[in-house]
Design a protein around this motif. Structure first.
Motif, mmCIF file in Angstrom:
data_model
loop_
_atom_site.group_PDB
_atom_site.id
_atom_site.type_symbol
_atom_site.label_atom_id
_atom_site.label_comp_id
_atom_site.label_asym_id
_atom_site.label_seq_id
_atom_site.Cartn_x
_atom_site.Cartn_y
_atom_site.Cartn_z
ATOM 1 N N ILE A 59 0.844 -1.187 0.000
ATOM 2 C CA ILE A 59 0.000 0.000 0.000
ATOM 3 C C ILE A 59 0.881 1.240 0.000
ATOM 4 O O ILE A 59 1.713 1.454 0.886
ATOM 5 N N LYS A 107 -2.767 8.560 2.582
ATOM 6 C CA LYS A 107 -2.486 8.157 3.954
ATOM 7 C C LYS A 107 -3.722 8.216 4.858
ATOM 8 O O LYS A 107 -3.814 7.459 5.826
ATOM 9 N N TYR A 120 -5.360 4.783 5.029
ATOM 10 C CA TYR A 120 -4.575 3.585 5.342
ATOM 11 C C TYR A 120 -5.346 2.624 6.253
ATOM 12 O O TYR A 120 -5.331 1.410 6.026
ATOM 13 N N HIS A 128 -6.549 -1.114 5.548
ATOM 14 C CA HIS A 128 -6.109 -2.199 6.429
ATOM 15 C C HIS A 128 -7.276 -3.099 6.831
ATOM 16 O O HIS A 128 -7.150 -4.334 6.825
ATOM 17 N N TYR A 132 3.004 -1.273 4.357
ATOM 18 C CA TYR A 132 2.534 0.109 4.234
ATOM 19 C C TYR A 132 3.720 1.041 4.066
ATOM 20 O O TYR A 132 4.574 1.132 4.955
ATOM 21 N N THR A 167 5.462 5.520 5.997
ATOM 22 C CA THR A 167 4.986 5.619 7.374
ATOM 23 C C THR A 167 5.888 6.484 8.257
ATOM 24 O O THR A 167 5.610 6.654 9.442
#
Length: 238
Positions: free
Chosen positions: A154, A158, A161, A165, A180, A183
């Motif tokens: 991914i 943001k 996210y 998930h 991810y 981050t």
């Protein structure tokens, strides 16, 4: 007798964060092993106005190793851009492997498409021009899709996210990995808000909230790696 001073065993934070060290890592063990089509795509992406959005090649090297350790065959990618991580995945999984790749910006994907075709891996990719949440919802409408993906990557908006998930945790199998990207958000997650440029504060906050939430999610084991712009790897355990 004078005591002999011992060199400090603690790492020097200035060296660890230096561009020189990153250059050393890339030139020593990443670029020399990078497939030629990946290098060509990376070079083509560098001239794009948003070229910094491309996946970091050192992070890509780690992802390729994880794909091989998983014997991954079925993957999903949310956020494609020009397709560096997508091409890397397609080169790594078997000839009959499949990738669902979702991105609303087909123009950026088309920058990478000639390199994907040159590498002979286009048949592995199902590119869907769309925001990701409706596509993920559609996939989940069929319960037989649950727990069938080996890996997910991914690199998208943001603020979504956690929404991604909650859907991907159902699609990735137990033992599978969800990664991810971004981050660390350019290191701004560690800065006081007043030092962060105002246009970047909203996504910084989204990143902080996601990082905190994922660290408490008992459904996954995590490894927060300061590679590229920071990658959180989640291994589904239940």
């Amino acid at each position: 007798m004078d005591k002999i001073s011992k060199p400090s065993i603690l790492p020097n934070p200035v060296i660890l964060q230096s561009e020189e060290l990153l250059k050393y890592i890339l030139e020593t063990s990443v670029y020399s092993r990078e497939p030629e089509t990946l290098k060509e795509l990376r070079d083509a992406t560098a001239s794009h106005p948003m070229g910094f959005m491309g996946a970091a090649p050192d992070a890509g090297q780690l992802i390729a190793m994880l794909l091989k350790l998983l014997n991954a065959k079925k993957t999903i990618e949310v956020g494609v851009f020009t397709g560096y991580s997508l091409l890397l995945t397609a080169l790594t999984i078997p000839h009959d492997g499949k990738i669902i790749a979702i991105d609303p910006d087909i123009k950026s994907y088309e920058i990478g498409l000639p390199f994907i075709k040159k590498a002979g891996v286009e048949h592995k990719i199902d590119f869907i021009e769309s925001p990701a949440l409706p596509v993920l919802a559609k996939i989940l409408e069929d319960p037989t899709n649950e727990g069938t993906f080996d890996f997910a990557f991914i690199d998208a908006d943001k603020n979504n996210y956690w929404n991604y998930h909650e859907r991907l945790i159902k699609l990735v199998k137990i033992g599978g990995i969800i990664a991810y990207d971004n981050t660390l958000w350019g290191g701004m997650v560690a800065l006081p808000e007043k030092l962060v440029p105002e246009p970047k504060r909203e996504w910084r906050l989204s990143t902080l909230q996601f990082n905190k939430a994922i660290s408490k999610d008992s459904r996954v084991e995590i490894a927060f790696v300061s590679i590229g712009d920071g990658v959180i790897f989640c291994r589904r355990v239940c």
